[in-house]
Design an enzyme around this catalytic site. Structure first.
Site, short mmCIF file in Angstrom:
data_model
loop_
_atom_site.label_atom_id
_atom_site.label_comp_id
_atom_site.label_asym_id
_atom_site.label_seq_id
_atom_site.Cartn_x
_atom_site.Cartn_y
_atom_site.Cartn_z
N ASP A 48 0.82 -1.20 0.00
CA ASP A 48 0.00 0.00 0.00
C ASP A 48 0.86 1.26 0.00
O ASP A 48 2.08 1.21 0.16
CB ASP A 48 -1.01 -0.03 1.16
CG ASP A 48 -0.35 0.01 2.52
OD1 ASP A 48 0.59 0.81 2.71
OD2 ASP A 48 -0.78 -0.75 3.41
N ASN A 49 0.20 2.38 -0.16
CA ASN A 49 0.87 3.67 -0.31
C ASN A 49 1.87 3.96 0.81
O ASN A 49 2.96 4.50 0.57
CB ASN A 49 -0.20 4.77 -0.36
CG ASN A 49 0.36 6.13 -0.68
OD1 ASN A 49 1.24 6.26 -1.51
ND2 ASN A 49 -0.15 7.15 -0.02
#
Length: 206
Positions: A48-49
């Site tokens: 994820d980011n």
């Protein structure tokens, strides 16, 4: 170029970059890396980011099925910095299995895994939020053979600790090593399959 014509890469995905080349949102993308990836390159699995570390990219569309949908699960290891001091009792909960909430709101008991309290790794690349390390925290090493959505973050939250940093360091024997954030390393096809413990065969290539 490999005999199959496919190419294989690992990158050290930086903090605040998404694991894709195209997005409708204004975010940092894999294409922003200083590397000329061949047409058809895509990420295998995702971080994820806000997660960092090892991400696999390839032009071979069959690797995802071989790695994540095969009969034999593959190990993924993470370094995790959590807020507060993790107790031996909490660590045991991570090791033996803990209930998290998965898609649809269902409870899920995680599979027993490797979990250990470790020292801050030497040579670890810093992040802008490094001030958090001045507050009480714990570094953990966690190795999973399953990958529910945000599983590591949910597991440490379930024992009462917020995840402050998450770095994937290896998938099987394919390791991040000293690769710096944002950097790319290309890997020969036979080594790629060997280190991921996937059966290497000309028949698997697209």
């Amino acid at each position: 170029m490999n005999d199959s014509g496919h190419r294989y890469f690992i990158i050290h995905k930086p903090f605040e970059m998404v694991s894709q080349f195209i997005s409708p949102d204004k975010v940092r993308l894999l294409g922003d890396l200083d590397f000329d990836f061949p047409e058809g390159t895509h990420a295998i699995g995702r971080l994820d980011n806000h997660s960092e570390g090892l991400l696999i990219l390839t032009t071979n569309k069959k690797v995802t099925k071989l790695l994540f949908q095969g009969e034999v699960p593959h190990k993924r290891t993470y370094l995790v910095m959590v807020k507060g001091v993790v107790t031996p009792e909490e660590l045991l909960q991570l090791k033996t299995g803990i209930t998290i909430v998965i898609a649809g709101g269902a409870d899920y008991l995680t599979t027993p895994c490797h979990a250990a309290i470790v020292e801050k790794p030497a040579g670890l690349f810093h992040r802008p939020q490094a001030f958090r390390e001045l507050l009480p925290h714990t570094w953990l090493e966690i190795t999973l053979t399953e990958g529910k959505f945000h599983q590591v973050r949910k597991m440490v939250m379930a024992i009462g600790h917020r995840c402050q940093r998450l770095i994937r360091t290896s998938i099987e024997d394919l390791e991040l090593g000293e690769l710096a954030p944002g950097h790319v390393r290309e890997i020969e096809e036979h080594l790629f399959f060997e280190q991921l413990k996937i059966r290497y065969s000309a028949n698997i290539t697209a």
